[in-house]
Write a protein that holds these residues in place. Sequence first.
Motif, PDB file in Angstrom:
ATOM      1  N   ALA A  41       0.834  -1.206   0.000  1.00  0.00           N
ATOM      2  CA  ALA A  41       0.000   0.000   0.000  1.00  0.00           C
ATOM      3  C   ALA A  41       0.866   1.253   0.000  1.00  0.00           C
ATOM      4  CB  ALA A  41      -0.924  -0.006   1.218  1.00  0.00           C
ATOM      5  N   ALA A  42       2.016   1.173   0.672  1.00  0.00           N
ATOM      6  CA  ALA A  42       2.929   2.323   0.704  1.00  0.00           C
ATOM      7  C   ALA A  42       3.448   2.658  -0.685  1.00  0.00           C
ATOM      8  CB  ALA A  42       4.092   2.030   1.648  1.00  0.00           C
ATOM      9  N   ALA A  43       3.722   1.611  -1.487  1.00  0.00           N
ATOM     10  CA  ALA A  43       4.199   1.840  -2.858  1.00  0.00           C
ATOM     11  C   ALA A  43       3.110   2.501  -3.701  1.00  0.00           C
ATOM     12  CB  ALA A  43       4.628   0.515  -3.483  1.00  0.00           C
ATOM     13  N   TYR A  44       1.873   2.096  -3.494  1.00  0.00           N
ATOM     14  CA  TYR A  44       0.752   2.704  -4.215  1.00  0.00           C
ATOM     15  C   TYR A  44       0.600   4.180  -3.832  1.00  0.00           C
ATOM     16  CZ  TYR A  44      -4.042   3.374  -5.922  1.00  0.00           C
ATOM     17  OH  TYR A  44      -5.165   3.833  -6.565  1.00  0.00           O
ATOM     18  N   ARG A  45       0.684   4.462  -2.532  1.00  0.00           N
ATOM     19  CA  ARG A  45       0.577   5.849  -2.078  1.00  0.00           C
ATOM     20  C   ARG A  45       1.688   6.699  -2.669  1.00  0.00           C
ATOM     21  NH1 ARG A  45      -0.878   3.251   2.887  1.00  0.00           N
ATOM     22  NH2 ARG A  45       1.275   3.417   3.672  1.00  0.00           N
ATOM     23  N   LYS A  46       2.888   6.142  -2.791  1.00  0.00           N
ATOM     24  CA  LYS A  46       4.016   6.870  -3.355  1.00  0.00           C
ATOM     25  C   LYS A  46       3.762   7.211  -4.823  1.00  0.00           C
ATOM     26  CE  LYS A  46       9.091   6.618  -3.740  1.00  0.00           C
ATOM     27  NZ  LYS A  46       9.230   6.848  -5.194  1.00  0.00           N
ATOM     28  N   MET A  47       3.214   6.263  -5.575  1.00  0.00           N
ATOM     29  CA  MET A  47       2.911   6.527  -6.982  1.00  0.00           C
ATOM     30  C   MET A  47       1.887   7.645  -7.118  1.00  0.00           C
ATOM     31  SD  MET A  47       2.915   2.883  -9.013  1.00  0.00           S
ATOM     32  CE  MET A  47       1.536   2.214  -8.107  1.00  0.00           C
ATOM     33  N   ARG A  49       1.272  10.020  -4.939  1.00  0.00           N
ATOM     34  CA  ARG A  49       1.857  11.274  -4.439  1.00  0.00           C
ATOM     35  C   ARG A  49       2.791  11.902  -5.466  1.00  0.00           C
ATOM     36  NH1 ARG A  49       3.582   9.231  -0.192  1.00  0.00           N
ATOM     37  NH2 ARG A  49       5.756   8.851  -0.761  1.00  0.00           N
ATOM     38  N   GLU A  50       3.527  11.049  -6.206  1.00  0.00           N
ATOM     39  CA  GLU A  50       4.527  11.542  -7.148  1.00  0.00           C
ATOM     40  C   GLU A  50       4.022  11.601  -8.581  1.00  0.00           C
ATOM     41  OE1 GLU A  50       7.959   9.117  -6.573  1.00  0.00           O
ATOM     42  OE2 GLU A  50       8.285   9.809  -4.504  1.00  0.00           O
ATOM     43  N   GLY A  51       2.780  11.226  -8.822  1.00  0.00           N
ATOM     44  CA  GLY A  51       2.227  11.289 -10.169  1.00  0.00           C
ATOM     45  C   GLY A  51       2.839  10.278 -11.118  1.00  0.00           C
ATOM     46  N   PHE A  55      -0.917   8.214 -12.706  1.00  0.00           N
ATOM     47  CA  PHE A  55      -1.595   9.043 -11.733  1.00  0.00           C
ATOM     48  C   PHE A  55      -1.257  10.517 -11.947  1.00  0.00           C
ATOM     49  CE2 PHE A  55      -1.295   4.979  -9.428  1.00  0.00           C
ATOM     50  CZ  PHE A  55      -2.625   4.818  -9.085  1.00  0.00           C
ATOM     51  N   THR A  56      -2.152  11.361 -11.523  1.00  0.00           N
ATOM     52  CA  THR A  56      -1.885  12.794 -11.518  1.00  0.00           C
ATOM     53  C   THR A  56      -1.515  13.202 -10.096  1.00  0.00           C
ATOM     54  OG1 THR A  56      -3.472  13.183 -13.300  1.00  0.00           O
ATOM     55  CG2 THR A  56      -2.845  15.078 -11.955  1.00  0.00           C
ATOM     56  N   ALA A  57      -0.353  13.799  -9.939  1.00  0.00           N
ATOM     57  CA  ALA A  57       0.078  14.205  -8.602  1.00  0.00           C
ATOM     58  C   ALA A  57      -0.909  15.216  -8.026  1.00  0.00           C
ATOM     59  CB  ALA A  57       1.477  14.811  -8.665  1.00  0.00           C
ATOM     60  N   PRO A  58      -1.244  15.118  -6.739  1.00  0.00           N
ATOM     61  CA  PRO A  58      -2.194  16.058  -6.153  1.00  0.00           C
ATOM     62  C   PRO A  58      -1.666  17.488  -6.187  1.00  0.00           C
ATOM     63  CG  PRO A  58      -1.109  14.760  -4.445  1.00  0.00           C
ATOM     64  CD  PRO A  58      -0.740  14.152  -5.752  1.00  0.00           C
ATOM     65  N   ALA A  59      -2.560  18.424  -6.451  1.00  0.00           N
ATOM     66  CA  ALA A  59      -2.189  19.836  -6.433  1.00  0.00           C
ATOM     67  C   ALA A  59      -2.073  20.294  -4.983  1.00  0.00           C
ATOM     68  CB  ALA A  59      -3.240  20.662  -7.167  1.00  0.00           C
ATOM     69  N   LEU A  60      -0.949  20.881  -4.636  1.00  0.00           N
ATOM     70  CA  LEU A  60      -0.697  21.292  -3.262  1.00  0.00           C
ATOM     71  C   LEU A  60      -0.850  22.792  -3.099  1.00  0.00           C
ATOM     72  CD1 LEU A  60       2.460  19.123  -2.436  1.00  0.00           C
ATOM     73  CD2 LEU A  60       0.043  18.572  -2.067  1.00  0.00           C
ATOM     74  N   ASN A  61      -1.385  23.190  -1.982  1.00  0.00           N
ATOM     75  CA  ASN A  61      -1.485  24.599  -1.643  1.00  0.00           C
ATOM     76  C   ASN A  61      -0.138  25.043  -1.082  1.00  0.00           C
ATOM     77  OD1 ASN A  61      -1.917  27.066  -0.280  1.00  0.00           O
ATOM     78  ND2 ASN A  61      -4.089  26.607  -0.033  1.00  0.00           N
ATOM     79  N   PRO A  62       0.569  25.940  -1.743  1.00  0.00           N
ATOM     80  CA  PRO A  62       1.914  26.330  -1.285  1.00  0.00           C
ATOM     81  C   PRO A  62       1.913  27.042   0.056  1.00  0.00           C
ATOM     82  CG  PRO A  62       1.167  27.788  -3.034  1.00  0.00           C
ATOM     83  CD  PRO A  62       0.164  26.686  -2.952  1.00  0.00           C
ATOM     84  N   ALA A 107      -2.081  15.269   2.497  1.00  0.00           N
ATOM     85  CA  ALA A 107      -1.720  16.228   1.453  1.00  0.00           C
ATOM     86  C   ALA A 107      -2.422  15.914   0.128  1.00  0.00           C
ATOM     87  CB  ALA A 107      -0.206  16.234   1.250  1.00  0.00           C
ATOM     88  N   SER A 108      -3.421  15.048   0.174  1.00  0.00           N
ATOM     89  CA  SER A 108      -4.096  14.630  -1.061  1.00  0.00           C
ATOM     90  C   SER A 108      -5.270  15.529  -1.430  1.00  0.00           C
ATOM     91  CB  SER A 108      -4.603  13.186  -0.916  1.00  0.00           C
ATOM     92  OG  SER A 108      -3.541  12.293  -0.689  1.00  0.00           O
ATOM     93  N   TYR A 109      -5.698  16.384  -0.510  1.00  0.00           N
ATOM     94  CA  TYR A 109      -6.966  17.075  -0.720  1.00  0.00           C
ATOM     95  C   TYR A 109      -6.863  18.585  -0.526  1.00  0.00           C
ATOM     96  CZ  TYR A 109      -8.428  12.278  -0.470  1.00  0.00           C
ATOM     97  OH  TYR A 109      -8.547  10.927  -0.707  1.00  0.00           O
ATOM     98  N   ASP A 110      -5.695  19.157  -0.836  1.00  0.00           N
ATOM     99  CA  ASP A 110      -5.535  20.598  -0.665  1.00  0.00           C
ATOM    100  C   ASP A 110      -6.549  21.391  -1.472  1.00  0.00           C
ATOM    101  OD1 ASP A 110      -3.454  20.029   0.995  1.00  0.00           O
ATOM    102  OD2 ASP A 110      -1.994  21.302  -0.015  1.00  0.00           O
ATOM    103  N   THR A 111      -6.771  20.979  -2.722  1.00  0.00           N
ATOM    104  CA  THR A 111      -7.715  21.715  -3.578  1.00  0.00           C
ATOM    105  C   THR A 111      -9.105  21.688  -2.977  1.00  0.00           C
ATOM    106  OG1 THR A 111      -6.413  21.198  -5.551  1.00  0.00           O
ATOM    107  CG2 THR A 111      -8.708  21.860  -5.882  1.00  0.00           C
TER     108      THR A 111
END
Length: 300
Positions: A41-47, A49-51, A55-62, A107-111
Amino acid sequence: MPLNVLPAPVDEATLKARLIHLDKFEAQLTRSIQWQECESAAAYRKMRREGLNGFTAPALNPKAKTVDVLGRDGHQIELRIIAPQEKPSRGVWLHFHAGGFVIGSNASYDTYLTTLWFESALYALSPAGEKDVGAPLKIVGGESAGGWLAVSTGLSLRRDYGVHVRSRLDGIVAGYGIFDLTYTPSLLEHTRNIVLSKEGMMDFCEASFSHIPMEKRKDPLVSPLYADLKEMPPALFLSGDIEPLLDDSVFMAARWQQAGNLTELSVVPGACHAFTIIPMGGATDEGLNIIVKFVQQNYS
């Protein structure tokens, strides 16, 4: 606040467009990588997170910041804080992210959270927590597994820590949560795979709760649908009508109201699992508007 178990009205053309979109989305998802196919599951989360791997990397609020909270057993709990920039915060929404108890991150839901503006809850209610996040805790909410966590956290605050949650919280917002780990009819009868299938939901649950025999999962600590729900704050249970966990929201809303709590149940036509998180046009806008309206009506 009435308990409305009927879908909100939507015109035929709008509903048709939503259903066409979902058909296309479901076909697209058949080619996506499932977390069970990864080495962990950690490997899936990494993919995610890194796009990587489609996958599309999550948009982060700076402007988001994080604080570390020390848990009872010494482990660190990371809280991600997104605060308004142009005026002071009027209150804190403690959000529990989705991910089936297995995937996802804070950090997946900033938008999503920028649009809306257990121990972490205790921390947020404490003077130190209020100082760090800049406002008192007002709303506890989340989606999917996060909906389970939001409701269970509210119950735990009342049951285990003596917090009078009805007066301390303005509301609980639970989007398409799972509240019965023995599974409701809408899940058992679900045949589609738009974001979440019957088998996928069961895989998530077994990954987290396989150590608990099925005959013991009606324990309120596992399935909050069976908990004592008296003296709880107002709650919004939000779901789409093409949703394996629809009955969980319907049943929980009915019990919440029967326990004497202010309750709102909103079912959005032509909406699937995660429709408030994944952009799906009008259905997403409708869901977010329902949440904003509920918070505005119950804010003290």
